[in-house]
Design a protein around this motif. Sequence first.
Motif, mmCIF file in Angstrom:
data_model
loop_
_atom_site.group_PDB
_atom_site.id
_atom_site.type_symbol
_atom_site.label_atom_id
_atom_site.label_comp_id
_atom_site.label_asym_id
_atom_site.label_seq_id
_atom_site.Cartn_x
_atom_site.Cartn_y
_atom_site.Cartn_z
ATOM 1 N N VAL A 24 0.852 -1.190 0.000
ATOM 2 C CA VAL A 24 0.000 0.000 0.000
ATOM 3 C C VAL A 24 0.887 1.239 0.000
ATOM 4 C CG1 VAL A 24 -1.828 1.264 1.193
ATOM 5 C CG2 VAL A 24 -1.794 -1.248 1.267
ATOM 6 N N LEU A 25 0.785 2.048 -1.050
ATOM 7 C CA LEU A 25 1.489 3.325 -1.115
ATOM 8 C C LEU A 25 0.597 4.355 -0.435
ATOM 9 C CD1 LEU A 25 2.842 3.134 -4.787
ATOM 10 C CD2 LEU A 25 3.949 2.386 -2.666
ATOM 11 N N ALA A 26 0.828 4.555 0.848
ATOM 12 C CA ALA A 26 -0.079 5.342 1.691
ATOM 13 C C ALA A 26 0.365 6.800 1.716
ATOM 14 C CB ALA A 26 -0.113 4.764 3.110
ATOM 15 N N ASP A 27 -0.354 7.638 0.965
ATOM 16 C CA ASP A 27 -0.055 9.067 0.924
ATOM 17 C C ASP A 27 -1.237 9.864 1.468
ATOM 18 O OD1 ASP A 27 -1.830 8.591 -1.267
ATOM 19 O OD2 ASP A 27 -1.140 10.492 -2.148
ATOM 20 N N ALA A 51 -13.560 6.218 1.393
ATOM 21 C CA ALA A 51 -13.812 4.946 0.698
ATOM 22 C C ALA A 51 -12.539 4.114 0.599
ATOM 23 C CB ALA A 51 -14.387 5.216 -0.698
ATOM 24 N N TRP A 52 -11.414 4.762 0.322
ATOM 25 C CA TRP A 52 -10.158 4.040 0.223
ATOM 26 C C TRP A 52 -9.672 3.568 1.592
ATOM 27 C CZ3 TRP A 52 -6.631 2.776 -3.788
ATOM 28 C CH2 TRP A 52 -7.124 3.002 -5.075
ATOM 29 N N VAL A 53 -9.853 4.419 2.600
ATOM 30 C CA VAL A 53 -9.456 4.005 3.945
ATOM 31 C C VAL A 53 -10.258 2.777 4.378
ATOM 32 C CG1 VAL A 53 -9.454 4.662 6.388
ATOM 33 C CG2 VAL A 53 -8.664 6.289 4.655
ATOM 34 N N ALA A 54 -11.569 2.769 4.103
ATOM 35 C CA ALA A 54 -12.401 1.614 4.466
ATOM 36 C C ALA A 54 -11.943 0.361 3.724
ATOM 37 C CB ALA A 54 -13.864 1.915 4.155
ATOM 38 N N TRP A 55 -11.574 0.522 2.444
ATOM 39 C CA TRP A 55 -11.106 -0.625 1.668
ATOM 40 C C TRP A 55 -9.806 -1.172 2.244
ATOM 41 C CZ3 TRP A 55 -6.909 -2.148 -1.182
ATOM 42 C CH2 TRP A 55 -7.090 -3.233 -2.051
ATOM 43 N N VAL A 56 -8.870 -0.270 2.593
ATOM 44 C CA VAL A 56 -7.602 -0.704 3.185
ATOM 45 C C VAL A 56 -7.851 -1.380 4.527
ATOM 46 C CG1 VAL A 56 -5.401 0.088 4.138
ATOM 47 C CG2 VAL A 56 -6.214 1.013 1.966
ATOM 48 N N GLU A 57 -8.799 -0.861 5.325
ATOM 49 C CA GLU A 57 -9.145 -1.500 6.604
ATOM 50 C C GLU A 57 -9.587 -2.938 6.392
ATOM 51 O OE1 GLU A 57 -12.196 0.859 8.334
ATOM 52 O OE2 GLU A 57 -10.801 2.150 9.427
ATOM 53 N N PHE A 107 1.890 -4.703 3.486
ATOM 54 C CA PHE A 107 3.095 -3.900 3.666
ATOM 55 C C PHE A 107 2.749 -2.453 3.319
ATOM 56 C CE2 PHE A 107 5.193 -8.061 2.336
ATOM 57 C CZ PHE A 107 5.298 -8.495 3.652
ATOM 58 N N LEU A 108 2.633 -1.633 4.348
ATOM 59 C CA LEU A 108 2.187 -0.256 4.182
ATOM 60 C C LEU A 108 3.384 0.684 4.148
ATOM 61 C CD1 LEU A 108 0.003 -1.530 6.744
ATOM 62 C CD2 LEU A 108 -1.273 0.021 5.275
ATOM 63 N N LEU A 132 -0.442 7.715 8.860
ATOM 64 C CA LEU A 132 -0.351 6.972 10.121
ATOM 65 C C LEU A 132 -1.630 7.049 10.938
ATOM 66 C CD1 LEU A 132 3.245 8.030 11.263
ATOM 67 C CD2 LEU A 132 2.568 5.925 10.091
ATOM 68 N N SER A 133 -2.481 8.031 10.663
ATOM 69 C CA SER A 133 -3.703 8.210 11.446
ATOM 70 C C SER A 133 -4.942 7.790 10.672
ATOM 71 C CB SER A 133 -3.829 9.672 11.889
ATOM 72 O OG SER A 133 -3.809 10.539 10.760
ATOM 73 N N MET A 134 -4.781 6.897 9.669
ATOM 74 C CA MET A 134 -5.928 6.483 8.858
ATOM 75 C C MET A 134 -7.031 5.878 9.707
ATOM 76 S SD MET A 134 -4.781 4.975 5.179
ATOM 77 C CE MET A 134 -3.420 3.965 5.698
ATOM 78 N N SER A 135 -6.682 4.899 10.536
ATOM 79 C CA SER A 135 -7.669 4.260 11.401
ATOM 80 C C SER A 135 -6.943 3.368 12.391
ATOM 81 C CB SER A 135 -8.663 3.418 10.586
ATOM 82 O OG SER A 135 -8.046 2.234 10.126
ATOM 83 N N ARG A 136 -7.656 2.968 13.421
ATOM 84 C CA ARG A 136 -7.037 2.100 14.428
ATOM 85 C C ARG A 136 -6.715 0.734 13.841
ATOM 86 N NH1 ARG A 136 -9.882 1.841 20.186
ATOM 87 N NH2 ARG A 136 -9.226 4.023 20.011
ATOM 88 N N LYS A 137 -7.580 0.232 12.957
ATOM 89 C CA LYS A 137 -7.339 -1.089 12.360
ATOM 90 C C LYS A 137 -6.037 -1.093 11.551
ATOM 91 C CE LYS A 137 -12.210 -2.484 11.980
ATOM 92 N NZ LYS A 137 -13.309 -2.814 11.035
ATOM 93 N N VAL A 138 -5.841 -0.040 10.779
ATOM 94 C CA VAL A 138 -4.627 0.038 9.962
ATOM 95 C C VAL A 138 -3.420 0.355 10.835
ATOM 96 C CG1 VAL A 138 -3.513 1.220 8.036
ATOM 97 C CG2 VAL A 138 -5.974 0.751 7.954
ATOM 98 N N GLY A 139 -3.625 1.176 11.860
ATOM 99 C CA GLY A 139 -2.533 1.594 12.721
ATOM 100 C C GLY A 139 -1.907 0.477 13.528
ATOM 101 N N ARG A 140 -2.564 -0.712 13.609
ATOM 102 C CA ARG A 140 -1.991 -1.856 14.310
ATOM 103 C C ARG A 140 -0.739 -2.375 13.612
ATOM 104 N NH1 ARG A 140 -4.588 -6.341 13.831
ATOM 105 N NH2 ARG A 140 -3.490 -7.296 15.577
#
Length: 389
Positions: free
Chosen positions: A72-75, A83-89, A105-106, A114-122
């Motif tokens: 994931v190229l997280a910019d 919508a993209w954050v939910a998909w990545v979650e 691999f983010l 880094l602050s997208m969501s708690r699920k991703v932040g794990r």
Amino acid sequence: MTLPVTRPLLAITLVRHPDFTAGQDMQNGLMEHFTGDPDHTLGERLGVPVEQRGPNTVPLDFGASEMTAVIVLADAALAGDPAWVAWVEDMVVACDTPDLRNRPFLVCLDKSALSMSRKVGRFNFLRWDQWEGNKDEKTQRMLTDLDYQCCRMLRAWISQRVTRNRACRDAFSEYLSNVQLFLSHSKHDADKTGEALATAIRNHLHQGSGYGSFFDVHDIPAGMPFDDVLMHSVRRSAFLAIITDSYSSREWCRREVIEAKRTGVPMVVAHAVTDREERSFPYLGNIPVVRLDPGHTHRIPLVVGRLIREVLRDYLWQCRCVLVSAAAKRGRVTFVPRTPELIALTAVRRRSGLVVYPDPPMAKEEAELFNEVAPRVTLLSFTQWLARA
């Protein structure tokens, strides 16, 4: 002989927000790195399938391959699109299984990711936004780090396939352990080039990269015979031969190379001869060579990157061998991890049988020489063997 019909061993899924237009070059570079530059020979290409996915594409199918790495190229554009954050979650939750077959691999390109969501932040990020250097240097680090993470995936998969009755926690332990790198060098150069380069590479490896390394001055325990420790370390490590003017004339350097070749570990030569060699050591053939300028350190990341790439190539080869192991036993096949040379005969217990090696097929003149020395040994590339089987 019946061989198993298998899915791709490893597949790469790339995730990039369409508004991140500057990431197109990065995406193209990743695709070329894993799939392969068509201008290169087959032997230099990894051949790992790569595809792009996102909320408006075909859903991810983790069953289409043995293992899937989602990069994931997280910019800022991705982090700011619900919508993209939910998909990545949903994707990272689907990846988070005990067997470790699928990993997210983010790559953090902007701190806002880094602050997208708690699920991703794990999940731990590759911190592109904090790395030093220019774009090319940071790209090299990203590619090497991603290769390294894929190595861990493949190693954990091998652990589970070989020990089917053991729990997934064994694969977890295997995943977390470092890849060991052996730095083979001479201490007898007049200008101490070999030792200086080995020290510089060791320092680079310990700057947060997560690689292990072996350096005999530091790592031979007191009370242990140094020759036993050296040979043991060679057999369980990726091998970097730092070739300086005195390297090939040193007995222990030659012994280390021969042991590495006999055991088939991944190998790379860092060529740093400044004047001349009295002899060229014959068992340094059929392995990649990277120029390493004495007195300069700017190419060390390239050398380490090529060595990690060889480790990844070796794990892909081991995975293929595991998948066909039953058929190989019935056919009395010996697998070797690189194009055969005469030292490969040491891996054949009987001077007859079948030796299978990675593609592409070896050159005609090499095959003819091998046949003169060992006429009862048949050499086939993996694709040739599959076709015959």
